[in-house]
Enzyme design. Structure first.
Site, PDB file in Angstrom:
ATOM      1  N   ARG A   1       0.849  -1.197   0.000  1.00  0.00           N
ATOM      2  CA  ARG A   1       0.000   0.000   0.000  1.00  0.00           C
ATOM      3  C   ARG A   1       0.881   1.243   0.000  1.00  0.00           C
ATOM      4  NH1 ARG A   1      -3.518  -0.117   4.944  1.00  0.00           N
ATOM      5  NH2 ARG A   1      -4.765  -1.588   3.729  1.00  0.00           N
ATOM      6  N   CYS A  16     -15.158  -3.456   0.215  1.00  0.00           N
ATOM      7  CA  CYS A  16     -13.754  -3.699   0.533  1.00  0.00           C
ATOM      8  C   CYS A  16     -13.230  -4.846  -0.322  1.00  0.00           C
ATOM      9  CB  CYS A  16     -13.590  -4.017   2.018  1.00  0.00           C
ATOM     10  SG  CYS A  16     -14.283  -5.607   2.500  1.00  0.00           S
ATOM     11  N   ARG A  29      -1.686   6.804   9.760  1.00  0.00           N
ATOM     12  CA  ARG A  29      -1.898   6.304   8.403  1.00  0.00           C
ATOM     13  C   ARG A  29      -1.898   7.476   7.415  1.00  0.00           C
ATOM     14  NH1 ARG A  29      -4.188   1.062   8.421  1.00  0.00           N
ATOM     15  NH2 ARG A  29      -3.290  -0.038  10.191  1.00  0.00           N
ATOM     16  N   CYS A  52     -16.098  -8.195   6.590  1.00  0.00           N
ATOM     17  CA  CYS A  52     -15.999  -8.403   8.031  1.00  0.00           C
ATOM     18  C   CYS A  52     -16.458  -7.122   8.718  1.00  0.00           C
ATOM     19  CB  CYS A  52     -14.557  -8.771   8.418  1.00  0.00           C
ATOM     20  SG  CYS A  52     -13.419  -7.370   8.497  1.00  0.00           S
ATOM     21  N   LYS A  61      -3.590   2.121  15.022  1.00  0.00           N
ATOM     22  CA  LYS A  61      -3.535   3.081  13.917  1.00  0.00           C
ATOM     23  C   LYS A  61      -4.242   4.377  14.299  1.00  0.00           C
ATOM     24  CE  LYS A  61      -7.554   0.803  11.841  1.00  0.00           C
ATOM     25  NZ  LYS A  61      -8.010  -0.024  10.714  1.00  0.00           N
ATOM     26  N   CYS A 102      -7.757 -11.014   1.777  1.00  0.00           N
ATOM     27  CA  CYS A 102      -7.781 -10.418   3.110  1.00  0.00           C
ATOM     28  C   CYS A 102      -7.933 -11.513   4.165  1.00  0.00           C
ATOM     29  CB  CYS A 102      -8.914  -9.406   3.240  1.00  0.00           C
ATOM     30  SG  CYS A 102      -9.017  -8.684   4.897  1.00  0.00           S
ATOM     31  N   LYS A 135      -5.938   7.782  12.271  1.00  0.00           N
ATOM     32  CA  LYS A 135      -6.337   8.292  10.960  1.00  0.00           C
ATOM     33  C   LYS A 135      -6.709   9.769  11.039  1.00  0.00           C
ATOM     34  CE  LYS A 135      -7.896   3.850   9.123  1.00  0.00           C
ATOM     35  NZ  LYS A 135      -9.012   3.097   8.508  1.00  0.00           N
ATOM     36  N   CYS A 168     -13.541  -1.273   6.681  1.00  0.00           N
ATOM     37  CA  CYS A 168     -12.656  -0.611   5.719  1.00  0.00           C
ATOM     38  C   CYS A 168     -13.408   0.240   4.700  1.00  0.00           C
ATOM     39  CB  CYS A 168     -11.789  -1.651   5.005  1.00  0.00           C
ATOM     40  SG  CYS A 168     -10.524  -2.380   6.073  1.00  0.00           S
TER      41      CYS A 168
END
Length: 565
Positions: A83, A431, A152, A476, A214, A437, A216, A480
């Site tokens: 990424r 996603c 991120r 899930c 993380k 994944c 954001k 995302c």
């Protein structure tokens, strides 16, 4: 004020295993370099895949092949997702073309534009990782902090009609990103083979444990809420007064991920707490991230996000700690309005006279014929490129005299329909999910074409074809594709089964609520049909579906569902 920060001087062995790994990693080096040289496996062994996330790399395998390979006593079909870090999603034409070339050479699944306004390259094999990373470097880009327990990639919204403001905000987003990324020498040492021996203080902003989870950061330019600002740990809402950028309202504590297996795990909307001057934004972001670094939970990883820190300690505590670190309190928040959280597609002219054209990219996937079409287009395109948080591609900085020629080129290559796609498709996200994944429990991207067709047919039954609804599907509950901010969302529970969330707003400023659990495709139709019928009969003019559900109290009659835990 009582200091309730995590005591980082305590025995690290009392903290979560991930904290112990970071503490012993020599500032994210681990034994990654040695694992890359191991020819006996397609994986990077041990715990190093967790450290590689800080470098923007996820180790994955093809889950479609797991059972067969296990039966044949073969290791999983290991591959890597890389990424990029692209603050604000802005690229030059040459950078896009370079990424395309690298994807054709090293990635087996093309290019994917993500909901974090960047690019993922899937299906990269271990022997190709260093060459790919060096190719990314040669484009003036990198992948550091695109994953991991750090800040991120910083996202930045777009309002094409306010080009001068967008330029200011995009510049601040880049400054913020550069300020917040880790400074460890592990990255150039491992991937570029540069000489950067470990030092005790080489990443003073983060320290040896980095962040608890993380973090954001996102900038949004009203009235378009394309980044879903209320889903950010730190959101900065541009305040435009008399056509000028006055500063930012700040909102804190958003987060979309949750675990269905824990009652104390939940999505959360950020809360607007005040206003700052525009030039203060990068330093302000660093202060807020520092508070989360010092007070986030490092023992229970599932409660380590900033939203839980705020819920545990409270907004009053946060504002007091923030004022202490800044040397001044926040000013009062200023009025603003949001109208949608989708992208304004098609052509738009900015206040600087330049044009922007936003192309719809289904699920952000650029592969096959579309990749070839875009390759041909960019051979003669001279402007710049911007990726959006809704997985679309924006052509920017187009002069008035260039627009007609670019439109002809789009027509010739069959790309012009992407300027005005089906309204529902333009407000739909998914996603990646299966097969790569590791967290996915159900299909999302691969299922979306069939599901979107079913959804559109159901809308047509009730005369709702022309009414867009925000629709999101994830494999899930981790969020995302920001499902909990959608009017309608499905989050994966098991193959073919999803939790159904309803009632978010079209503007992205209200959280959806669980309506039914373990929903199959047929059950989805049975649940949605009466709601669509009621909406078609009782909606107010210009009323959106999520607002109607709330106004008509239809969410209060949610089906009783027993969800296994």
């Amino acid at each position: 004020m009582v200091d309730r920060r995590c005591d980082l001087t305590q025995d690290v062995n009392t903290l979560h295993a991930n904290e112990q790994l970071k503490a012993n990693s020599r500032h994210l080096r681990g034994t990654i370099a040695e694992g890359l040289e191991n020819p006996l496996t397609g994986a990077v062994p041990g715990d190093d895949p967790l450290l590689m996330k800080f470098h923007g790399i996820y180790q994955q395998d093809d889950r479609d092949l797991r059972t067969d390979r296990t039966r044949r006593k073969l290791e999983p079909n290991y591959q890597f997702m890389v990424r990029l870090r692209i603050p604000g999603g802005t690229l030059s034409k040459k950078q896009w073309q370079g990424i395309d070339r690298l994807s054709r050479r090293f990635a087996e699944r093309g290019i994917r534009i993500t909901t974090r306004q960047t690019i993922q390259l899937h299906g990269v094999r271990k022997p190709n990782l260093r060459a790919l990373m060096q190719g990314i470097r040669d484009l003036g880009l990198d992948t550091i902090a695109a994953c991991g327990d750090d800040s991120r990639g910083v996202v930045c919204g777009s309002n094409p009609s306010l080009s001068n403001v967008h330029h200011q905000v995009a510049t601040l987003a880049r400054e913020t990103s550069n300020r917040l990324i880790p400074k460890t020498g592990a990255y150039p040492q491992i991937w570029y083979r540069e000489d950067h021996p470990p030092k005790d203080d080489e990443d003073p902003q983060y320290g040896p444990l980095y962040l608890p989870r993380k973090f954001k950061v996102g900038y949004v330019i009203p009235p378009v809420n394309d980044i879903d600002v209320y889903g950010q740990d730190l959101g900065l809402i541009a305040i435009i007064e008399d056509g000028r950028l006055s500063g930012f309202n700040i909102c804190v504590g958003g987060g979309m991920g949750q675990l269905d297996t824990r009652e104390d795990s939940y999505p959360r909307l950020a809360e607007v707490l005040g206003f700052i001057e525009a030039d203060q934004a990068p330093a302000f972001a660093e202060i807020v991230m520092g508070i989360q670094r010092d007070f986030g939970d490092r023992k229970d990883r599932h409660r380590a996000r900033f939203k839980y820190t705020l819920d545990r300690l409270g907004n009053d505590w946060f504002l007091e700690e923030l004022a202490s670190r800044r040397g001044q309190p926040l000013a009062a928040a200023r009025p603003f309005q949001l109208t949608q959280n989708g992208d304004p597609l098609g052509w738009h002219q900015g206040d600087d006279g330049l044009w922007h054209a936003t192309l719809y990219i289904e699920n952000g996937r650029v592969d096959g014929a579309l990749r070839d079409q875009l390759e041909g287009f960019f051979q003669q395109y001279g402007g710049q490129v911007r990726l959006t948080t809704n997985q679309n591609l924006q052509l920017t900085h187009v002069e008035d005299h260039e627009r007609e020629q670019i439109q002809w080129r789009l027509d010739d290559l069959g790309l012009s329909p992407r300027l005005a796609p089906d309204q529902q498709a333009a407000h739909t996200l998914s996603c990646v999910a299966l097969p790569t994944c590791g967290l996915a429990m159900a299909e999302a991207e691969r299922y979306m074409p069939d599901f979107l067709d079913l959804f559109n047919r159901l809308k047509a039954q009730y005369g709702l074809t022309q009414i867009p609804m925000t629709l999101r599907v994830t494999g899930c509950p981790n969020g995302c594709a920001r499902p909990y901010l959608a009017e309608i969302a499905l989050t994966g529970r098991a193959p073919g089964l999803y939790n159904l969330y309803l009632g978010g707003s079209f503007q992205g400023d209200r959280q959806a609520r669980l309506y039914a659990g373990n929903v199959s495709e047929n059950r989805f139709i049975d649940l949605m049909a009466p709601l669509f019928e009621a909406f078609s009969q009782r909606r107010h003019p210009q009323e959106h579906f999520g607002d109607f559900l709330v106004r008509d109290h239809l969410l209060e009659a949610a089906p009783v569902t027993v969800m296994p835990r």
